[in-house]
Design an enzyme around this catalytic site. Structure first.
Site, PDB file in Angstrom:
ATOM      1  N   SER A 126     -21.669  38.615  61.982  1.00 24.53           N
ATOM      2  CA  SER A 126     -21.337  38.425  60.567  1.00 24.53           C
ATOM      3  C   SER A 126     -20.347  37.284  60.396  1.00 24.53           C
ATOM      4  O   SER A 126     -19.524  37.022  61.288  1.00 24.53           O
ATOM      5  CB  SER A 126     -20.704  39.727  60.060  1.00 24.53           C
ATOM      6  OG  SER A 126     -20.070  39.516  58.827  1.00 24.53           O
ATOM      7  N   TYR A 150     -14.360  47.058  61.151  1.00 25.22           N
ATOM      8  CA  TYR A 150     -15.764  46.623  61.150  1.00 25.22           C
ATOM      9  C   TYR A 150     -15.872  45.225  61.780  1.00 25.22           C
ATOM     10  O   TYR A 150     -16.649  44.983  62.702  1.00 25.22           O
ATOM     11  CB  TYR A 150     -16.340  46.613  59.723  1.00 25.22           C
ATOM     12  CG  TYR A 150     -17.648  45.851  59.628  1.00 25.22           C
ATOM     13  CD1 TYR A 150     -18.804  46.349  60.224  1.00 25.22           C
ATOM     14  CD2 TYR A 150     -17.720  44.608  58.971  1.00 25.22           C
ATOM     15  CE1 TYR A 150     -20.005  45.639  60.178  1.00 25.22           C
ATOM     16  CE2 TYR A 150     -18.909  43.896  58.915  1.00 25.22           C
ATOM     17  CZ  TYR A 150     -20.046  44.410  59.525  1.00 25.22           C
ATOM     18  OH  TYR A 150     -21.219  43.700  59.484  1.00 25.22           O
ATOM     19  N   LYS A 154     -17.596  43.750  65.446  1.00 25.06           N
ATOM     20  CA  LYS A 154     -18.554  42.636  65.616  1.00 25.06           C
ATOM     21  C   LYS A 154     -17.988  41.612  66.601  1.00 25.06           C
ATOM     22  O   LYS A 154     -18.699  41.096  67.460  1.00 25.06           O
ATOM     23  CB  LYS A 154     -18.817  41.947  64.267  1.00 25.06           C
ATOM     24  CG  LYS A 154     -19.622  42.783  63.294  1.00 25.06           C
ATOM     25  CD  LYS A 154     -21.061  42.905  63.732  1.00 25.06           C
ATOM     26  CE  LYS A 154     -21.822  43.932  62.940  1.00 25.06           C
ATOM     27  NZ  LYS A 154     -23.106  44.324  63.523  1.00 25.06           N
TER      28      LYS A 154
END
Ligand code: NAD
Ligand code: UDP
Length: 359
Positions: A126, A150, A154
């Site tokens: 992302s 989050y 990643k």
């Protein structure tokens, strides 16, 4: 024979659109998803759209035994790994759940791939790994930093992929960094179906348009941007899906070359893809207000909104350079903000209750 791809998280928003694009491009697909944030109805709809049943396994990527059975039952060319939890706010209150699912789950998947000597992977990363960027548009060499679990999950997976690429040159790991995926399949049969009140802008706008939510709150109008509202690089989900096909075609081309060179010792230097990060975005920024106004114009639906304070953790502007994807993969986003709004609205108006309505 078709090259078969394991699609983890293939029942989800981006995964379901990518399954269609993969099928259309001639790849075989096996979907593996625990349905924690998706439904069987999405699989049914994809089957209907491609005109044949989908090979679907309900399972968790942390379940090594089940994964091994799947890898024993199929000969995969590689894996496209979408499976993961993605709600930033939830990750702040449940960090262990996010690290366990996204990081441990990916490690388990990589171990099973390694055991079966399947070393071609496309990973869903992302733009969040770029944190608050110093230079726009953001290119793949920009520094990485994250402020929430989050994003950290990643980033942690990116580091793991980099390390295994160094440890073993047979790994071919493409890490796609998505900007802001929006829109839906032009049929209106599949799209984004958030569980609760949407956190993201586009599903929020479309739920206001359909009358499920009263008004949009715009988080801040004092940013140093064109109109004071946040700027993002919105990309149509079907363009994103095509980006995966382009990445897979590139991998295939590279691994065919590797095979060719190892068949002829000393002929050409064998070179693996290693760890290859690529942005998938449009290269253009659009403000929150511009998106709201385009949505109204394209759908004829007035979107009630109010300005409120900035959302904690938000950045002013985020858009990526799309040059590497173009040069290396021959891919670029084709659809406009107007297309994104029209397709989102078609999906939302045909399915006001998402997949639950089963219409
Ligand atoms: P999504 O939630 O719609 O799809 C993810 C799918 O993975 C769901 O079907 C879910 O059931 C499944 N899943 C989750 N944990 C699993 C597990 N442990 N085992 C098996 N299946 C599991 O999300 P999406 O928007 O389609 O995103 C796909 C990927 O892209 C995610 O990894 C996400 O973090 C990443 N991503 C998404 C965005 C975005 O804005 N949508 C942006 C950047 C990156
Ligand atoms: N946004 C907003 N209201 C909402 C949801 C989002 O004003 O209800 C804004 C948000 O502040 C950001 C942009 O829309 O500037 C995109 O937010 P989103 O959560 O969709 O994506 P991300 O923040 O992850 O880029």
């Amino acid at each position: 024979m078709k090259n078969k791809i394991l699609v983890t998280g293939g029942a989800g928003y981006i995964g379901s659109h990518t399954c269609i694009a993969l099928h259309e491009a001639g790849y075989g697909i096996v979907v593996y998803d625990n349905l924690s944030n998706s439904s069987r109805e999405a699989i049914n709809r994809v089957s209907m759209l491609i005109g044949q049943p989908i090979d679907f396994i309900e399972g968790d990527i942390r379940d090594a035994e089940l994964l091994k059975k799947v890898f024993n039952a199929h000969h995969f060319y590689g894996v496209i790994h979408f499976a993961g939890l993605k709600a930033v706010g939830e990750s702040v209150s449940k960090p262990l759940m996010y690290y366990n699912n996204n990081v441990n789950g990916t490690i388990t998947l990589l171990e099973v791939m390694d055991e079966h000597n399947i070393k071609n992977l496309i990973f869903s990363s992302s733009a969040t790994v770029y944190g608050d960027p110093e230079i726009l548009p953001i290119d793949e060499k920009s520094p990485r930093s994250c402020t929430n679990p989050y994003g950290q999950s990643k980033l942690a997976v990116e580091y793991i992929l980099e390390d295994i690429a160094v440890s073993d040159e047979n790994w071919n790991l493409i890490c796609l960094r998505y900007f802001n995926p929006v829109g839906a399949h032009p049929s209106g049969r599949i799209g984004e179906d958030p569980n609760d009140i949407p956190n993201n802008l586009m599903p929020y706008i479309s739920q206001v348009a359909v009358g499920k939510l009263e008004k949009l709150s715009i988080f801040g109008h004092d940013y140093p941007t064109v109109d004071g509202t946040g700027v993002r690089d919105f990309i149509h989900v079907t363009d994103l899906a095509q980006g995966h096909v382009a990445a897979l075609n590139y991998l295939k081309q590279q691994t065919d070359l590797q095979k060719f060179s190892s068949d002829r010792t000393n002929a050409i230097q064998k070179k693996s893809v290693g760890f290859l990060p690529i942005n998938l975005g449009t290269g253009k920024g659009t403000s929150v207000l511009e998106l709201v106004n385009t949505f109204s114009k394209e759908t004829g639906k007035k979107i009630a909104y109010q300005f409120i304070d900035r959302r904690a953790g938000d950045i002013a502007s985020c858009y990526g350079s799309a040059d590497k994807a173009k040069t290396l993969l021959g891919w670029h986003a084709e659809l406009s903000i107007a297309d994104m709004c029209r397709d989102t609205w078609r999906w939302q108006s045909m399915n006001p209750d998402g997949y639950n309505a089963k219409n």
